[in-house]
Motif scaffolding. Structure first.
Motif, PDB file in Angstrom:
ATOM      1  N   LEU A  19       0.860  -1.174   0.000  1.00  0.00           N
ATOM      2  CA  LEU A  19       0.000   0.000   0.000  1.00  0.00           C
ATOM      3  C   LEU A  19       0.897   1.225   0.000  1.00  0.00           C
ATOM      4  CD1 LEU A  19      -2.396  -1.068   2.898  1.00  0.00           C
ATOM      5  CD2 LEU A  19      -2.919  -1.146   0.461  1.00  0.00           C
ATOM      6  N   VAL A  34      -4.665   6.621   0.222  1.00  0.00           N
ATOM      7  CA  VAL A  34      -4.087   5.603  -0.655  1.00  0.00           C
ATOM      8  C   VAL A  34      -3.745   6.239  -1.994  1.00  0.00           C
ATOM      9  CG1 VAL A  34      -4.486   3.400  -1.829  1.00  0.00           C
ATOM     10  CG2 VAL A  34      -5.419   3.777   0.470  1.00  0.00           C
ATOM     11  N   VAL A  37      -1.986   0.765  -4.858  1.00  0.00           N
ATOM     12  CA  VAL A  37      -1.969  -0.556  -4.237  1.00  0.00           C
ATOM     13  C   VAL A  37      -1.357  -1.505  -5.252  1.00  0.00           C
ATOM     14  CG1 VAL A  37      -3.344  -2.460  -3.298  1.00  0.00           C
ATOM     15  CG2 VAL A  37      -4.058  -0.098  -2.895  1.00  0.00           C
TER      16      VAL A  37
END
Length: 150
Positions: A19, A34, A37
């Motif tokens: 991540l 985020v 990923v």
């Protein structure tokens, strides 16, 4: 004591998932968002290997010694860490981060540490040897903040 300042990137990884998070908050109240990923399909070793471990014969007619079976699952986890180190280097060259916190499972952290380019190493403000990839982001925030303020 290092601080999780605004703009600091946090990479949370194990041997199969990474991540890429950026702190949009401040050092006291981090807000990790985020940015990317990355996952890697890594089936169990039993699905990757075809044979049992072999044995070397003793030329003098005595008993042989066993050959340790290759752990293909672990090899893939190590390869993922090596690829992650390369990706971090490319991101660093593009100026994506100036400060970096790496949170990784201990074995992954060991492989990653040995593969990181000096340019990336210079930007690391904290390494945390924990596996947090399966946790929700708010729990990752809490765990990273606790480690950095310890």
């Amino acid at each position: 004591m290092q601080r999780l300042t605004n703009g600091t990137w946090v990479v949370v990884a194990d041997g199969e998932k990474a991540l890429f998070l950026e702190n949009e908050g401040d050092a006291q109240y981090p807000i990790l968002r985020v940015r990317a990923v990355e996952t890697h399909d890594n089936p169990p070793d039993r699905e990757q290997s075809t044979d049992k471990a072999g044995q070397l014969g003793n030329r003098a007619g005595g008993t042989g010694s066993a050959i340790e079976e290759t752990d293909y699952h672990q090899l893939e986890r190590d390869r993922f860490a090596q690829d992650l180190a390369e990706r971090l280097y490319k991101m660093s060259q593009k100026g994506r981060f100036d400060r970096l916190v790496i949170v990784a499972a201990p074995q992954t952290l060991g492989v990653l540490r040995s593969e990181l380019h000096k340019e990336v190493q210079a930007k690391i403000v904290q390494e945390i040897p924990k596996s947090l990839t399966s946790m929700p982001i708010d729990k990752i925030e809490q765990a990273v903040l606790a480690e950095m303020s310890a």
